[in-house]
Enzyme design. Structure first.
Site, short mmCIF file in Angstrom:
data_model
loop_
_atom_site.label_atom_id
_atom_site.label_comp_id
_atom_site.label_asym_id
_atom_site.label_seq_id
_atom_site.Cartn_x
_atom_site.Cartn_y
_atom_site.Cartn_z
CG ASP A 273 -8.85 -7.66 9.80
OD1 ASP A 273 -9.80 -7.40 10.57
OD2 ASP A 273 -8.00 -8.53 10.02
CB ILE B 10 -10.79 -4.32 14.57
CG1 ILE B 10 -11.61 -3.04 14.75
CG2 ILE B 10 -9.69 -4.37 15.64
CD1 ILE B 10 -12.08 -2.80 16.17
CG ASP B 11 -5.07 -7.43 11.56
OD1 ASP B 11 -5.49 -8.58 11.81
OD2 ASP B 11 -3.89 -7.19 11.29
CD GLU C 210 -11.88 -10.89 11.24
OE1 GLU C 210 -11.20 -9.85 11.22
OE2 GLU C 210 -11.83 -11.71 12.16
CG HIS D 261 -2.73 -15.04 16.90
ND1 HIS D 261 -3.26 -13.80 16.74
CD2 HIS D 261 -3.70 -15.79 17.45
CE1 HIS D 261 -4.50 -13.78 17.19
NE2 HIS D 261 -4.79 -14.98 17.63
CB THR E 62 -10.31 -8.31 17.72
OG1 THR E 62 -10.64 -8.09 16.34
CG2 THR E 62 -11.50 -7.91 18.56
CG ASP F 284 -5.72 -11.69 9.34
OD1 ASP F 284 -6.15 -10.67 9.93
OD2 ASP F 284 -6.17 -12.84 9.55
CG ASP G 101 -14.02 -6.35 15.62
OD1 ASP G 101 -13.07 -6.99 15.16
OD2 ASP G 101 -14.05 -5.97 16.81
N1 PPS Z 1 -4.59 -19.43 15.65
C1 PPS Z 1 -4.21 -18.41 14.91
N2 PPS Z 1 -3.03 -18.44 14.28
C2 PPS Z 1 -2.63 -17.41 13.54
N3 PPS Z 1 -3.34 -16.28 13.37
C3 PPS Z 1 -4.51 -16.21 13.97
C4 PPS Z 1 -5.01 -17.26 14.79
N4 PPS Z 1 -6.19 -16.89 15.26
C5 PPS Z 1 -6.44 -15.67 14.75
N5 PPS Z 1 -5.41 -15.26 13.98
C6 PPS Z 1 -5.32 -14.04 13.20
O1 PPS Z 1 -4.33 -13.16 13.69
C7 PPS Z 1 -4.82 -11.84 13.55
C8 PPS Z 1 -4.13 -10.92 14.50
O2 PPS Z 1 -2.87 -10.63 13.99
P1 PPS Z 1 -1.52 -10.99 14.70
O3 PPS Z 1 -1.45 -12.45 14.90
O4 PPS Z 1 -0.46 -10.40 13.87
O5 PPS Z 1 -1.55 -10.19 16.01
S1 PPS Z 1 -1.74 -10.73 17.47
O6 PPS Z 1 -1.88 -12.15 17.46
O7 PPS Z 1 -2.94 -10.09 17.93
O8 PPS Z 1 -0.58 -10.35 18.21
C9 PPS Z 1 -6.27 -12.00 13.84
O9 PPS Z 1 -6.96 -10.99 13.18
P2 PPS Z 1 -8.32 -10.39 13.82
O10 PPS Z 1 -9.30 -11.54 13.98
O11 PPS Z 1 -8.72 -9.47 12.72
O12 PPS Z 1 -7.95 -9.72 15.08
C10 PPS Z 1 -6.64 -13.34 13.26
O13 PPS Z 1 -7.11 -13.28 11.96
MG MG Z 2 -7.13 -9.81 11.32
MG MG Z 3 -10.42 -8.43 12.39
MG MG Z 4 -11.23 -11.55 14.10
#
Ligand code: PPS
Ligand code: MG
Ligand code: MG
Ligand code: MG
Length: 355
Positions: free
Chosen positions: A136, A138-139, A71, A236, A141, A289, A46
């Site tokens: 982002d 790494i979206d 991020e 999420h 992670t 995101d 990341d």
């Molecule tokens: N509690 C909660 N609710 C909703 N969303 C959240 C939550 N926590 C995190 N995130 C954000 O979700 C990003 C990951 O995307 P997704 O939700 O589409 O994918 S998945 O959850 O990994 O399946 C993830 O992005 P990254 O942190 O860049 O991986 C987060 O920004």
């Molecule tokens: Mg993300």
């Molecule tokens: Mg990320």
């Molecule tokens: Mg993150």
């Protein structure tokens, strides 16, 4: 074409960052993973990806003032005991830039201080005025850690509107993922989606010189034939709510659960027809995101709104000003989807108030 220079820089930045991520994902060590203050995971990739994108944009777009909303930040890397991980990230970034001979252009080999500075280029707040890159690194992670889907997501806001987006999805198959969840590991993966405002969405293989193809969202009109995407992580997005919406629509296919904005990329080429995202109460969506994913889908003919049908407003700073959820579909399906969403949310609220 408008934004040509910016698009070239963004594609280069995201592709190089994706290369760094692929290298780390192949050899992921437990020590590479840390926990942020909000308990979410963050890895050397990341940080490395964020530094690579920031350095490449800075180098390629020298003539412009440069604002990046990203991020990650360097606070945890500056703490005592982080020296090893900081060295490791710096080496990763130097190795990645060297593959493109960019280290020479970026003032020889980077030091750990350079790395910290590059990471902190991303601390802009965004907002309604001027230009802001949104990253982002790494979206997804959690998907990255599982060896599943993730994306390097980079977008550009101009006066609060998204004008450019690039999504590098190293683990996404080049052909449709629909009904293909158990595809063989030998299948070719790695997609780069990109869009600029008014010019459509294109996909090309990541790390390849082959020609881009223009992509379009699904043209399915009958919801019974539609399939839908949602977050892999139940934490999420409310899977129960999406299941109720899908059954109201008559959707027959089971949900396709994949991590990250790879969902927007897959939707833009019609792998599925609907995306449902309903975070648990109190969660605030961040712009990084959704910025890149939103333009990739809308330029491919899709519609992205909140659960009430309002367009997403990226002009309010780091957060999206919504608390209902995000939905995506083509023009034909959207009215039916909005009704199903409204009805399901009302049912859910009625059920919880009678408890
Ligand atoms: N509690 C909660 N609710 C909703 N969303 C959240 C939550 N926590 C995190 N995130 C954000 O979700 C990003 C990951 O995307 P997704 O939700 O589409 O994918 S998945 O959850 O990994 O399946 C993830 O992005 P990254 O942190 O860049 O991986 C987060 O920004
Ligand atoms: Mg993300
Ligand atoms: Mg990320
Ligand atoms: Mg993150």
């Amino acid at each position: 074409m408008a934004y040509e220079k910016e698009l070239d820089a963004a594609k280069k930045a995201a592709s190089l960052a994706a290369r760094l991520c692929q290298k780390v994902q192949k050899a992921l060590l437990q020590s590479d993973v840390q926990s942020k203050s909000d308990k979410s995971p963050v890895t050397v990739a990341d940080y490395g990806s964020q530094a690579v994108v920031s350095l490449v944009l800075e180098r390629e777009l020298t003539s412009e003032p440069f604002s990046l909303v990203a991020e990650e930040d360097s606070a945890d890397l500056r703490k005592d005991g982080s020296e090893d991980i900081l060295q490791r990230i710096t080496k990763l970034v130097n190795d990645t830039l060297a593959t493109e001979d960019l280290t020479k252009a970026i003032d020889s080999t980077l030091t750990t201080d350079d790395l910290l500075r590059a990471t902190d280029c991303g601390t802009s707040e965004g907002g309604p005025n001027g230009r802001h890159w949104v990253l982002d690194p790494i979206d997804g992670t959690k998907g990255f850690l599982r060896g599943d889907q993730y994306a390097v997501a980079l977008g550009l806001l101009e006066e609060g509107k998204v004008v450019l987006g690039v999504l590098a999805c190293p683990n996404l198959p080049l052909t449709s993922i629909a009904g293909n969840k158990n595809s063989s590991s030998s299948e070719e993966t790695g997609c780069l989606f990109y869009a600029t405002i008014g010019s459509g969405t294109y996909m090309q293989p990541l790390d390849s010189k082959s020609d881009p193809v223009k992509v379009h969202v699904s043209s399915v009109e009958n919801p019974e034939e539609a399939s839908f995407f949602e977050s892999f992580e139940g934490a999420h997005s409310l899977h129960d709510l999406s299941s109720s919406i899908a059954s109201k629509l008559g959707v027959k296919a089971p949900p396709v659960r994949i991590d990250s904005q790879a969902k927007y990329g897959a939707l833009s080429r019609g792998d599925g027809a609907i995306y449902l995202r309903f975070p648990h109460k109190g969660y605030r969506e961040k712009i990084w995101d959704h910025v890149a994913g939103a333009i990739v889908v809308t330029e491919a003919g899709g519609i992205v709104t909140d659960a009430g049908g309002k367009p997403l407003d990226f002009s309010k700073g780091k957060y999206l000003d919504l608390d209902t959820g995000i939905i995506v579909a083509n023009e034909k399906l959207m009215p039916l989807l909005l009704k199903a969403v409204r009805d399901s949310i009302a049912e859910q609220e009625k059920a919880s108030s009678s408890l």
